[in-house]
Enzyme design. Structure first.
Site, PDB file in Angstrom:
ATOM      1  N   ARG A  83     -28.018  55.860 -18.567  1.00  0.00           N
ATOM      2  CA  ARG A  83     -28.500  54.721 -18.747  1.00  0.00           C
ATOM      3  C   ARG A  83     -29.465  53.901 -19.725  1.00  0.00           C
ATOM      4  O   ARG A  83     -30.672  54.455 -18.447  1.00  0.00           O
ATOM      5  CB  ARG A  83     -27.282  53.828 -17.500  1.00  0.00           C
ATOM      6  CG  ARG A  83     -27.409  52.371 -17.722  1.00  0.00           C
ATOM      7  CD  ARG A  83     -26.478  51.892 -18.472  1.00  0.00           C
ATOM      8  NE  ARG A  83     -25.687  49.784 -18.003  1.00  0.00           N
ATOM      9  CZ  ARG A  83     -24.968  49.350 -18.467  1.00  0.00           C
ATOM     10  NH1 ARG A  83     -24.759  49.634 -19.678  1.00  0.00           N
ATOM     11  NH2 ARG A  83     -24.624  48.387 -18.480  1.00  0.00           N
ATOM     12  N   THR A 127     -17.510  50.410 -27.178  1.00  0.00           N
ATOM     13  CA  THR A 127     -18.618  51.294 -26.271  1.00  0.00           C
ATOM     14  C   THR A 127     -17.809  52.442 -26.842  1.00  0.00           C
ATOM     15  O   THR A 127     -16.379  51.642 -27.662  1.00  0.00           O
ATOM     16  CB  THR A 127     -18.088  50.796 -24.760  1.00  0.00           C
ATOM     17  OG1 THR A 127     -19.142  49.922 -24.808  1.00  0.00           O
ATOM     18  CG2 THR A 127     -18.705  51.873 -23.943  1.00  0.00           C
ATOM     19  N   ASP A 161     -25.366  43.425 -20.250  1.00  0.00           N
ATOM     20  CA  ASP A 161     -24.747  43.181 -18.693  1.00  0.00           C
ATOM     21  C   ASP A 161     -25.913  43.522 -17.406  1.00  0.00           C
ATOM     22  O   ASP A 161     -25.314  43.193 -15.823  1.00  0.00           O
ATOM     23  CB  ASP A 161     -24.595  45.040 -18.489  1.00  0.00           C
ATOM     24  CG  ASP A 161     -23.464  45.432 -19.695  1.00  0.00           C
ATOM     25  OD1 ASP A 161     -22.650  43.998 -19.910  1.00  0.00           O
ATOM     26  OD2 ASP A 161     -23.507  46.792 -19.651  1.00  0.00           O
TER      27      ASP A 161
HETATM   28  O1  DON Z   1     -21.832  48.562 -19.616  1.00  0.00           O
HETATM   29  C1  DON Z   1     -21.143  48.082 -19.918  1.00  0.00           C
HETATM   30  O2  DON Z   1     -20.234  47.687 -18.909  1.00  0.00           O
HETATM   31  C2  DON Z   1     -21.241  47.655 -21.625  1.00  0.00           C
HETATM   32  N1  DON Z   1     -21.834  47.713 -22.039  1.00  0.00           N
HETATM   33  C3  DON Z   1     -19.376  48.550 -22.530  1.00  0.00           C
HETATM   34  C4  DON Z   1     -19.399  47.678 -23.364  1.00  0.00           C
HETATM   35  C5  DON Z   1     -18.611  47.770 -24.117  1.00  0.00           C
HETATM   36  O3  DON Z   1     -17.444  48.631 -23.244  1.00  0.00           O
HETATM   37  C6  DON Z   1     -17.903  46.962 -25.461  1.00  0.00           C
HETATM   38  N2  DON Z   1     -16.733  48.015 -26.118  1.00  0.00           N
HETATM   39  N3  DON Z   1     -16.111  47.605 -26.429  1.00  0.00           N
END
Ligand code: DON
Length: 553
Positions: A90, A363, A405
């Site tokens: 991360r 993602t 986030d």
């Molecule tokens: O880590 C996370 O929960 C978010 N940054 C994930 C982002 C995500 O899944 C966007 N996709 N559609």
């Protein structure tokens, strides 16, 4: 009623003794054809699941720029030679980040500052993640695993219509919102069905191929990176890059029914959330069988969602900075107490759902099983579609906007509608809370299922419902990824988001109970399931959605 769920085990490198025969074949479920072809070739050439994952990660950085990356981060859940492990790559907040960096002088959140542009980026983790995975488990050479990505960047790849649509949408919405980033300069000329070359990215990948981790975090790449930051008002510097470390963490290992679930620990909220959801589902339904996507099914799981997300907002954050009560949150007596006032007949008042402990769209995901029955479940992200929209000009890759986030201000929702508080406030070097939930399920020590999805907070629903589809409803792998899913996360109040395909009569009964429902789609599940002695793979909506699964004999 409350009898068939066993206790949490939080442990690392647990050796599982396999007592049944594992699958006889390898399989990959990938978000695009380039990653499917590259990773299955690695497996065919005798590479293991981790080798294949590294090849896929780098290819996706070229062919799926919405999410695939070297400028972002992710999580990799691993099951190798009977041992479970978890790699946290991360992003972290830069040293110059601070709690109130997205607030104006009156303490209000400045719209979009954490979501787009140069200040929205965390220090990228993907390259160090792949480097550490390779050091520990790799059997093919690092150079060989990056070679397909270099070739695709240098020689070009054919742009999928979905990528083209996404680029057009992104440029249009940046323009409409007055967001000043250099995205269209780098991606505006890509055309559906045509070759798209990325020479600057190819050069960056070549340095990573030649110098490993140092080809990204030090030397020329780091110099160009920090220069770009300085010239454009960014705060990530060479020290931030040099200091970045992916970390091996203890995965959460939990017995659900007769299966062992290996899933993501904090800084993901996803593993805990999925296990709370699956466990409370069994507690509430008891011996009853609820029909798939019936009113009772959607309602009960939505009620559970309220409780899961209340806990998420209060307790979850980076375990290196805050004490996350993992075991208490998964304790069976706690979950019984959380589940006991869920009623089949009415919805609970959102304002009454509080965190329960007494004390204190992009993602991408891929799933792999190799010929030895080892598995990788990997979710990787630059957060929102095309991340911050900022490309480091001479390096050719998109920077994440993962800072969104974090909780920019207590109680103020991020782009996924998630709220948080102190546990997830911004601090230098801290990892922002995630919902990414790469998960592997075992039976008798053998891989039974590998799953994961993108989708922000909806990831959690996509993952636990893919598990229930397969395990509760005996769906095959294609049905499990393609059947209509739904999501409820406490806020917005009483709102259920759902795919088309939920019966009109069910929607009506949900409205009668007091829910509002909105139709949409979320996630992109990449699933592998063993049935009998064969692994079967499916990529949600298949080629239409750009995905591809390959089963090797
Ligand atoms: O880590 C996370 O929960 C978010 N940054 C994930 C982002 C995500 O899944 C966007 N996709 N559609």
């Amino acid at each position: 009623m409350f009898n068939n769920v066993s206790a949490v085990l939080v442990c690392s490198l647990v050796l599982f003794v396999s007592t049944a025969s594992a699958g006889q074949n390898a399989a990959v479920a990938m978000p695009d054809r380039y990653s499917a072809i590259a990773s299955s070739k690695v497996l065919k050439d005798g590479g293991n699941a981790i080798d294949a994952a590294i090849a896929a990660q780098f290819v996706l950085a070229v062919t799926l720029p919405e999410a695939g990356n070297i400028g972002g981060g992710g999580f990799m859940t691993i099951y190798k030679d009977g041992q479970a492990n978890f790699l946290d790559y991360r992003e972290v907040a830069p040293q110059k980040a601070h709690r109130d960096m997205y607030l104006d002088k009156n303490g209000h959140v400045i719209p979009n500052l954490s979501l787009y542009g140069i200040l929205s980026a965390g220090v990228p983790g993907s390259v160090d993640g792949m480097w550490k995975a390779h050091k520990k488990y790799g059997t093919k050479s690092w150079q060989a695993l990056i070679a397909p990505a270099i070739e695709l960047a240098e020689q070009g790849h054919i742009v999928h219509p979905k990528m083209w649509d996404n680029i057009e949408w992104r440029i249009k919405t940046f323009d409409e919102q007055g967001i000043k980033v250099n995205f269209s300069k780098h991606f505006g000329h890509a055309k559906a069905g045509e070759l798209f070359k990325q020479p600057a990215l190819a050069s960056t990948l070549k340095r990573i191929s030649k110098f490993g981790r140092d080809g990204f975090y030090k030397g020329e790449t780091a110099k160009l990176f920090s220069q770009f930051m300085e010239e454009n008002g960014g705060i990530i510097n060479e020290t931030d890059l040099a200091n970045y470390q992916a970390v091996w963490r203890e995965p959460i290992v939990y017995n659900w029914r007769d299966h062992t679930v290996i899933t993501a620990p904090p800084p993901s909220s996803g593993g805990i959330a999925i296990l709370q959801w699956l466990t409370m589902f069994d507690l509430v339904k008891g011996e009853q069988k609820l029909a798939h996507n019936s009113t009772d099914y959607v309602h009960v799981l939505s009620e559970i969602g309220k409780r899961v997300f209340a806990d998420r907002a209060e307790y979850l954050g980076d375990p290196d900075f805050v004490n996350v009560p993992v075991e208490p949150l998964l304790n069976i007596d706690y979950l019984k107490s959380r589940a006991k006032n869920i009623s089949f007949d009415k919805i609970s008042a959102t304002n009454h759902i509080k965190p329960g402990l007494k004390e204190s769209t992009d993602t991408t995901h891929f799933s792999i099983v190799d010929q030895w029955g080892n598995a990788v479940s990997n979710t990787t992200t630059i957060n929102y579609t095309f991340g911050s929209g900022v490309v480091i000009d001479e390096l050719g890759f998109l920077l994440n906007d993962e800072m969104d986030d974090f909780s920019a201000k207590a109680g103020v929702a991020n782009v996924f509608g998630a709220v948080g508080g102190k546990a997830n406030e911004i601090q230098p070097n801290k990892r922002m809370l995630s919902s990414m939930s790469p998960t592997i399920m075992l039976d008798n020590g053998n891989v039974k299922l590998v799953t994961g999805s993108p989708g922000g907070t909806t990831i959690i629903s996509s993952v636990y419902q893919s598990i229930l589809n397969a395990m509760e409803f005996d769906m095959d792998v294609k049905q499990s990824v393609n059947s209509a899913r739904f999501h409820h996360q406490l806020w917005p109040k009483d709102q259920i988001e759902h795919y088309s395909g939920i019966d009109a009569s069910v929607l009506k009964s949900l409205h009668d109970l007091g829910y509002n429902t909105i139709q949409g789609s979320f996630g992109d599940v990449q699933l592998i399931i063993r049935s009998g002695d064969k692994y079967h793979a499916a990529s949600e909506a298949g080629e239409l959605n750009r995905g591809m699964s390959i089963t090797l004999e």
